[in-house]
Design a protein around this motif. Sequence first.
Motif, PDB file in Angstrom:
ATOM      1  N   LEU B  31       0.827  -1.202   0.000  1.00 35.57           N
ATOM      2  CA  LEU B  31       0.000   0.000   0.000  1.00 35.57           C
ATOM      3  C   LEU B  31       0.863   1.256   0.000  1.00 35.57           C
ATOM      4  O   LEU B  31       0.688   2.165  -0.810  1.00 35.57           O
ATOM      5  N   ILE B  32       1.831   1.286   0.907  1.00 30.96           N
ATOM      6  CA  ILE B  32       2.660   2.474   1.103  1.00 30.96           C
ATOM      7  C   ILE B  32       3.478   2.807  -0.137  1.00 30.96           C
ATOM      8  O   ILE B  32       3.750   3.967  -0.440  1.00 30.96           O
ATOM      9  N   GLU B  33       3.861   1.773  -0.908  1.00 22.03           N
ATOM     10  CA  GLU B  33       4.670   2.028  -2.094  1.00 22.03           C
ATOM     11  C   GLU B  33       3.919   2.850  -3.126  1.00 22.03           C
ATOM     12  O   GLU B  33       4.518   3.614  -3.873  1.00 22.03           O
ATOM     13  N   THR B  34       2.614   2.666  -3.216  1.00 19.13           N
ATOM     14  CA  THR B  34       1.853   3.390  -4.242  1.00 19.13           C
ATOM     15  C   THR B  34       1.159   4.624  -3.681  1.00 19.13           C
ATOM     16  O   THR B  34       1.103   5.652  -4.336  1.00 19.13           O
ATOM     17  N   VAL B  35       0.607   4.501  -2.472  1.00 17.20           N
ATOM     18  CA  VAL B  35      -0.186   5.594  -1.916  1.00 17.20           C
ATOM     19  C   VAL B  35       0.489   6.091  -0.640  1.00 17.20           C
ATOM     20  O   VAL B  35       0.546   5.364   0.346  1.00 17.20           O
ATOM     21  N   ASN B 107      -4.101  22.895  -7.909  1.00 16.15           N
ATOM     22  CA  ASN B 107      -3.005  22.122  -7.339  1.00 16.15           C
ATOM     23  C   ASN B 107      -2.305  22.846  -6.191  1.00 16.15           C
ATOM     24  O   ASN B 107      -1.149  22.570  -5.883  1.00 16.15           O
ATOM     25  N   THR B 108      -2.977  23.834  -5.569  1.00 18.37           N
ATOM     26  CA  THR B 108      -2.461  24.423  -4.336  1.00 18.37           C
ATOM     27  C   THR B 108      -3.551  24.296  -3.268  1.00 18.37           C
ATOM     28  O   THR B 108      -4.676  23.899  -3.568  1.00 18.37           O
ATOM     29  N   TYR B 109      -3.185  24.665  -2.033  1.00 17.69           N
ATOM     30  CA  TYR B 109      -4.147  24.526  -0.942  1.00 17.69           C
ATOM     31  C   TYR B 109      -5.034  25.765  -0.775  1.00 17.69           C
ATOM     32  O   TYR B 109      -5.984  25.746  -0.010  1.00 17.69           O
ATOM     33  N   ASP B 189      -1.468  16.407  -7.752  1.00 19.45           N
ATOM     34  CA  ASP B 189      -0.297  15.641  -7.319  1.00 19.45           C
ATOM     35  C   ASP B 189      -0.671  14.641  -6.236  1.00 19.45           C
ATOM     36  O   ASP B 189      -1.361  14.970  -5.281  1.00 19.45           O
ATOM     37  N   ASN B 190      -0.162  13.434  -6.417  1.00 19.91           N
ATOM     38  CA  ASN B 190      -0.403  12.377  -5.442  1.00 19.91           C
ATOM     39  C   ASN B 190       0.094  12.793  -4.056  1.00 19.91           C
ATOM     40  O   ASN B 190      -0.542  12.526  -3.043  1.00 19.91           O
TER      41      ASN B 190
END
Lengths: 291, 246
Positions: B31-35, B107-109, B189-190
């Motif tokens: 899981l951690i590798e992708t997300v 793509n900003t907060y 962005d992820n």
Amino acid sequence: MNSKLNKYYFGYIFVAPFFISFAVFGLVPILYTLYLSFTNWDAFNDPAYTGFGNYTRLLHDIAFYQSIGNTLIIWIFSIVPQLIIAITLAIILNEKFIRGKHFFRAIYYFPNIITPVTLGVLFSLIFDWQTGSINKLLTTIGLVEDPINWFNNPWWSRLIVAAVICWQNFGFNMIVFIAGLQSIPDEVYEASQVDGANGWQKTWYVTIPLLRPVFIFTLITSVIGGLQLFDSPYMIGNGPNNTTRTMIMYLYETAFKNFNFGYGAAIAYGVFVIVMCFTAVTVWLTRRREQ
Amino acid sequence: MFITATHTNSSIARQLLLIPGDQLLDNYHRLIETVPIWRGFANTTLISVISTLLTVYFSALAGYGFSKYRFSLSSMLFAIVLGTMMIPGQLGIIGFYRLMDSFGWLNTYWPLILPSVHNAFGVFLMKQFADSSIPSEIIESGRIDGSGELYIFHRLVLPLMMPGIATLAIFTFIGKWNDFLNPLIILFDNELQTLPVMIAGVKSQFTADFGAQYVGIVISIIPILIVFSIMSKRIISSVAAGAVKG
């Protein structure tokens, strides 16, 4: 005294941030969306004016009507059990002799603060055709021979979506009902006791009528919220032939997946009209019965 | 659910699982590798905390303004505030998206945080609260002492409004924490994504990896469970207070 009278303009200063923010991030986008609904904007080219084209298309769009129907069906399937469970549990948990009230309230309320997306994914996993726990359980205890393909059936899919929403929200409504119950003065119950009412009669003739304002509050909030269903149904999927696609899912898919922003904007206004109609009907119904 | 998260995909698919397995770490690593789910946690926390601070401060400001100052348009403006509550949140979303694009804010907060300044429910709640628990004498005495209006608000009124602010803060935080549609369309962005969008990503990217999906669910629930078990009384009484006032 004079200085105090001159302070009135501070009122404007204090409320100004709200209106500035609302104008920039609320009102302008709403009007801009209205403008875009008369164009064919696709995110790549500049918007070109198309008149009422999007709205004519919307009026003939079977998929849109289907999404309205789906939303209403899912909403009714979730709101009815939700309110019944909430009011029943509220009355039970409000009794003085029940132990561990706070524990039960916390347990029932907990799903309300879990991200709806998580609940959607969770339910899609446990109701999975081949790997879900529900089918495993049913086959293990011998209730069914073969696993049921839940999401291949429109009505099972809708029921599962409704169940997620019901499970998520009954705790919230229960808390609201308990708060309402606690605002009923003890004297009313004592008076009914003197008149010889039993437990059921007290609930039916005293509690329920006095909870009317709370009922109206939960009903109106759930109409507005229920017609905007998105997160958890989106995670569960569209169902066979889009039978669980809600209005907002249709809006999202049209605009942000198929890049048909102009038509998406028209859908947004279609949804707005429907939400307004239902809110008005709810308000009107609750007002009328009051008089 | 917790038990299932500890098994391999093949055993999840084969039988009903009642005892914990030993595959939790393997599932977790896939899981951690992708997300980057913990990153999502940090992002969501950051956005929610800042938004909540903005909401409670400006709601208290406006609520106090409506409650204690008599200005000519006061009642009309307050009616507008209440009217904005009836508008479905998704009505302006497409215009909002294009507007934020033209600001260069996709793509900003910023688009997720700044609109927190206007929260009609918050203004309503804070006005009710100021009406009932801020005595006008305190403001008068502040003025006699020669304090400025903003000083009075910060030093005398805000501390008195704390119980109401706590209620509103809990409401706002939960709402922001669960927000899904806005980050979904604003952020690309992820690494920047919020937790709900990442959980959605777990479902779409691990279609056949049920172990990883279950671990994602568990991770998204456990921290909330811990916070909730500590604060449940406070949260539930806030919900009750907010709902009855609303």
